[in-house]
Design an enzyme around this catalytic site. Structure first.
Site, PDB file in Angstrom:
ATOM      1  N   GLY A 142      45.066 -60.763 -30.195  1.00 25.78           N
ATOM      2  CA  GLY A 142      45.332 -59.646 -31.103  1.00 25.78           C
ATOM      3  C   GLY A 142      46.570 -59.923 -31.917  1.00 25.78           C
ATOM      4  N   GLU A 145      54.248 -61.698 -30.052  1.00 25.39           N
ATOM      5  CA  GLU A 145      55.592 -61.534 -30.586  1.00 25.39           C
ATOM      6  C   GLU A 145      56.500 -62.743 -30.438  1.00 25.39           C
ATOM      7  OE1 GLU A 145      55.698 -59.858 -26.291  1.00 25.39           O
ATOM      8  OE2 GLU A 145      54.305 -59.858 -27.979  1.00 25.39           O
ATOM      9  N   ASN A 146      55.979 -63.956 -30.485  1.00 24.65           N
ATOM     10  CA  ASN A 146      56.821 -65.146 -30.349  1.00 24.65           C
ATOM     11  C   ASN A 146      58.031 -65.044 -31.280  1.00 24.65           C
ATOM     12  OD1 ASN A 146      54.562 -66.476 -28.826  1.00 24.65           O
ATOM     13  ND2 ASN A 146      53.611 -66.380 -30.850  1.00 24.65           N
ATOM     14  N   GLU A 179      54.914 -55.555 -33.091  1.00 17.79           N
ATOM     15  CA  GLU A 179      55.428 -56.903 -32.821  1.00 17.79           C
ATOM     16  C   GLU A 179      56.897 -57.025 -33.186  1.00 17.79           C
ATOM     17  OE1 GLU A 179      53.519 -58.718 -31.027  1.00 17.79           O
ATOM     18  OE2 GLU A 179      51.934 -57.233 -31.305  1.00 17.79           O
ATOM     19  N   HIS A 182      59.261 -55.769 -30.568  1.00 14.99           N
ATOM     20  CA  HIS A 182      59.464 -56.739 -29.493  1.00 14.99           C
ATOM     21  C   HIS A 182      60.642 -57.671 -29.761  1.00 14.99           C
ATOM     22  CE1 HIS A 182      56.294 -56.068 -26.658  1.00 14.99           C
ATOM     23  NE2 HIS A 182      55.316 -56.210 -27.543  1.00 14.99           N
ATOM     24  N   GLU A 201      56.266 -53.677 -23.400  1.00 11.64           N
ATOM     25  CA  GLU A 201      55.118 -53.113 -24.112  1.00 11.64           C
ATOM     26  C   GLU A 201      55.205 -51.611 -24.340  1.00 11.64           C
ATOM     27  OE1 GLU A 201      53.352 -54.964 -25.654  1.00 11.64           O
ATOM     28  OE2 GLU A 201      53.495 -56.907 -24.646  1.00 11.64           O
TER      29      GLU A 201
END
Length: 371
Positions: A142, A145-146, A179, A182, A201
């Site tokens: 989906g 969040e790297n 994202e 995060h 989350e």
């Protein structure tokens, strides 16, 4: 063809030898060699490029911030990008297949705006020199969040007003906001172990509507949170197969409605209980105390309790049952048969399955509640 990584929760060990646990952090550099007609991306900006016949080596000598292994990421593709900068000079790029490049314009504007918004809201700047968003066809996760290299399923980053309705646009802007949240909750301050996944989350679920709502005020996304998160969490938590937001350490992680939607809903209730200013002061204290480090739920509670001026405020007594115990109560009020002016109140766990026993946990349940 194209390639993109997905290392959460414990897949970094499949890419390189490492201690692949969220609390064991380090800095990372990379060299990535690809065919000469392809390009590579990594968490940090490229510092060098070496031609090697029919191959190229992309060099990323700049170290990442101290971070968990699951936040490493790379892509190999022939994508193109649109780019802009935030008011602090952070380079923001959105990568996509050449044929849909213009469909990235909306995502680019949203990413810049929401990054600036969160920097102001949390009082902490985004920590990387660049922020890439990559539109990946058939990306099962989906979105992910790297740090510095956020990956998305293609339809969650591409907006064409002739193809996508208002529900699709809501998904795009809230996922981008999720994202980006995060970058603070998960990347900057990280869960100590996977049973505390809600520290990543639930916060992203809660704050995704903050960032998206100020970018798209006509969507009324703060009000939409009740339908999108609270109601869905109530439906799932009324099932016998629910679980605590924070399960025992041997269980999880659970990437599901309890962790995301119930977690976000509990945070919303928590904010309303302690007050908006106390809540945000506590969150800023939490982020600063555990920056580039890891934390658990007790440490979050302690940070917020420290921001509440009320003497002797016992945050665990209030919040503990909501995060360590599954389910929620239904309260029944009946008239006292011996006194018509009084009522008798009782509570038990609410279950949609009327044949289940609400006053006791199933004997096979691993989630023995302390409450």
């Amino acid at each position: 063809w194209a390639a993109a990584s997905q290392l959460e929760d414990f897949y970094a060990r499949r890419v390189l030898p490492c201690f692949d646990e969220p609390a064991l952090k380090a800095t990372f550099q990379a060299n990535i060699t690809v065919p000469s007609n392809y390009s590579a991306l990594w968490n940090t900006r490229r510092t060098g490029l070496t031609e090697m016949g029919n191959k190229k080596r992309f060099e990323f000598a700049t170290k990442t911030p101290v971070m968990s292994t699951y936040l490493m990421a790379f892509t190999v593709d022939d994508f193109v990008n649109l780019n802009a900068t935030t008011n602090r000079g952070t380079l923001v790029r959105v990568f996509s297949r050449p044929g849909i490049q213009q469909d990235s314009m909306y995502a680019l504007g949203a990413a810049v705006n929401i990054t600036e918004f969160f920097e102001g809201l949390f009082g902490i700047n985004y920590q990387m020199a660049k922020q890439d968003h990559v539109s990946v066809p058939r990306f099962d996760a989906g979105a992910m969040e790297n740090w510095g290299l956020i990956l998305y399923r293609e339809e969650l980053l591409s907006y064409n007003k002739y193809d996508i309705n208002s529900n699709g646009l809501e998904s795009i802007v809230t996922v981008i906001s999720h994202e980006l949240a995060h970058m603070w909750f998960g990347n900057y301050a990280t869960l100590s172990w996977w049973n505390h996944l809600w520290l990543n989350e639930a916060f992203a679920n809660f704050f995704q509507n903050f960032g998206a709502a100020q970018y798209e005020p006509s969507m009324f996304l703060m009000q939409q949170f009740v339908l999108d998160s609270v109601h869905r969490a109530l439906a799932t938590d009324a099932s016998p197969v629910s679980h605590p937001i924070v399960p025992p350490a041997a269980f999880g992680p659970f990437f599901d409605r309890i962790t995301y939607q119930k977690g976000g809903s509990v945070l919303r209730m928590f904010r309303d209980y302690v007050g908006n200013d106390n809540f945000f002061n506590g969150l800023r204290a939490y982020l600063n105390a555990y920056s580039y480090n890891s934390a658990d739920t007790k440490q979050l509670f302690a940070s917020i309790a420290g921001a509440v001026p009320q003497a002797g405020f016992n945050i665990t007594a209030f919040m503990g049952p909501w995060v360590y115990q599954m389910g929620y109560p239904i309260i029944t009020l009946t008239r006292d048969p011996n006194n018509a002016n009084q009522g008798i109140m009782a509570q038990q766990r609410y279950l949609t399955d009327k044949s289940a026993t609400p006053n006791q946990e199933h004997p096979s349940s691993p989630y023995v509640s302390a409450y």
